[in-house]
Structures are given as structure tokens and as C-alpha cells.
Design a protein around this motif. Structure first.
Motif, PDB file in Angstrom:
ATOM      1  N   GLU A  89       0.858  -1.179   0.000  1.00 58.64           N
ATOM      2  CA  GLU A  89       0.000   0.000   0.000  1.00 58.64           C
ATOM      3  C   GLU A  89       0.896   1.231   0.000  1.00 58.64           C
ATOM      4  OE1 GLU A  89      -3.618   2.065   2.596  1.00 58.64           O
ATOM      5  OE2 GLU A  89      -2.407   0.463   3.474  1.00 58.64           O
ATOM      6  N   ALA A 114       0.307  -0.363  -6.864  1.00 58.11           N
ATOM      7  CA  ALA A 114      -0.680   0.273  -5.993  1.00 58.11           C
ATOM      8  C   ALA A 114      -1.491   1.287  -6.788  1.00 58.11           C
ATOM      9  CB  ALA A 114       0.021   0.954  -4.816  1.00 58.11           C
ATOM     10  N   ARG A 130      -5.356  -4.770  -6.567  1.00 53.39           N
ATOM     11  CA  ARG A 130      -4.556  -3.612  -6.133  1.00 53.39           C
ATOM     12  C   ARG A 130      -5.400  -2.346  -6.013  1.00 53.39           C
ATOM     13  NH1 ARG A 130      -1.050  -6.589  -9.739  1.00 53.39           N
ATOM     14  NH2 ARG A 130      -1.641  -5.365 -11.563  1.00 53.39           N
ATOM     15  N   THR A 133      -5.238   0.913  -3.060  1.00 56.90           N
ATOM     16  CA  THR A 133      -3.993   0.757  -2.303  1.00 56.90           C
ATOM     17  C   THR A 133      -3.057   1.951  -2.496  1.00 56.90           C
ATOM     18  OG1 THR A 133      -3.076  -0.561  -4.125  1.00 56.90           O
ATOM     19  CG2 THR A 133      -4.062  -1.761  -2.275  1.00 56.90           C
TER      20      THR A 133
END
Length: 219
Positions: A89, A114, A130, A133
Motif C-alpha cells: 500500500e 498500488a 490492487r 492501495t
């Protein structure tokens, strides 16, 4: 068949770079690429600074700074193993519409995977997802310098990277010819000097660890 889809000899290099950089590549695993047989299990993608330049469309201390922020952040977060996309993240201290944070966030996203709400949602059941994130305006930094945090979602470990962009060499008067270069009125000697100085600044970012401070964030 369109010209840009014509098969080419994979062993033939078509790069036409006018500059070479000395920068260690970033190696990062991607569970989705492994599941879909793009990569063998456990093998990483190898992301170079040149890849980031292609994503940005240019090379500058902001682009090289983003590359190094990602590199040193991932190295600190995964000291003994390869980092893994979908388990990283990214938190940016500044807003998405900021000229620095916006560009850096996009390039760090390119490396780490991310992403915001428009990111990849994952395979069946969200495997390797993803989405959400990457967050901007995520925390109040202690410095006015570009600051990002990287968190492992599997362990909650978090590191903060500060890029001391103010310490990057300023390049001197040679950079003042940029407008003439854009207008096409600069001499060849001026263009060459500009290029040497400009890319020298970029290389300094790629090489000088003192431009970056990494700290562990305790929860």
C-alpha cells in the motif's frame, strides 16, 4: 497489418536512447502474472529506470526521485525477500493534483501496482487485487519535501521515505537555455551542455543515497 503490430525479431534492439543511466533495477513479484503464467512462480518483474522514463515520457529529478523513492522504500520494507504487488500500500503526503505528488504517485504506482479506485480488482475472489492501495493526502508529513509511506498489507509494517529534492544540484546557468531548446533556437553546443547538466542531475538522484531518508513508522 498495422505497422506498429508487425512482428519483430525479439533479439534486435530498437532502442534509440541518447543517454545512458547507471541505476539498479527494481525486482518485484506479481502474483497475478505468476497465476496467468506470464512469470514463473517466484520470479519477479525487473523494472528499470528506463521503464519509468517511458511511463513518464521524460527524465527529470521528479521521475528519478519517484523511482528511487519506490526502490529504497521497497528495499526497507522487504530487506530479505522480493516485494510483492498487491501486498504494498502506498500513502502520499500530498494531493493528487500537486505537480510533484501527482507525477510521483503515478510512477510509484507503475512500479508497485498500488492504485486508486480504478485499479485492478484482482482475479476470481480478488486475488492479486490492487484497488484502493494508493492514497493521496494520507498523512501530515514532518517535512515539506516529497514524502511517501509504504505499508505491507500482510504484516502491517510501514516505512516512510523523504526525498530531499532541495539538495539536488541546481545545474547552474546551462539550464536557462531550455526555452531556446523548445523554440528550436539553441545552438548545438547549448543543447549538448544542457543535456550534460540535465542528465547529470538525474544521475545524481539515482546515485546519491543521501538525498533520501528512510524511517520505520511505528503503529
Amino acid at each position: 497489418m498495422a505497422e506498429n503490430t508487425t512482428p519483430t525479431d525479439a533479439t534486435r534492439s530498437e532502442e534509440n536512447w541518447a543517454v545512458e543511466y547507471d541505476a539498479e533495477p527494481i525486482r518485484i513479484r506479481d502474483p497475478v502474472a505468476e497465476a496467468l503464467a506470464v512469470l514463473d512462480p517466484g520470479d519477479p518483474f525487473v523494472v528499470t529506470y528506463e521503464d519509468v522514463v517511458k511511463a513518464a515520457g521524460h527524465s527529470c529529478p521528479t521521475a528519478s526521485g519517484a523511482y528511487r523513492i519506490a526502490q529504497v522504500g521497497l528495499d526497507a520494507l522487504y530487506p530479505d525477500e522480493l516485494p510483492v504487488r498487491s501486498e504494498v500500500e502506498v500513502l502520499a503526503a500530498g494531493p493528487r493534483d500537486d505537480a510533484t505528488y501527482g507525477v510521483m504517485g503515478r510512477l510509484i504506482s507503475y512500479v508497485t501496482g498500488a492504485a486508486q479506485a480504478d485499479g485492478f480488482g484482482g482475479l476470481a475472489g480478488g486475488y492479486g487485487g490492487r484497488r484502493n492501495t494508493l492514497t493521496f493526502d494520507a498523512f501530515d508529513p514532518d517535512s515539506a519535501a516529497p514524502t511517501f509511506r509504504f505499508r505491507r498489507t500482510d504484516t502491517d509494517e510501514t516505512v516512510e521515505v523523504v526525498y530531499h529534492v532541495g539538495d539536488v544540484p541546481d545545474g547552474g546557468p546551462a539550464l536557462g537555455t531550455l526555452q531556446q531548446i523548445i523554440e528550436g533556437t539553441a545552438s548545438e553546443a547549448e543543447r549538448e551542455l544542457f543535456a550534460d547538466v540535465w542528465h547529470g542531475r538525474v544521475q545524481s538522484v539515482l546515485s546519491d543515497d543521501s538525498l533520501f531518508t528512510v524511517a520505520t513508522i511505528e503503529h
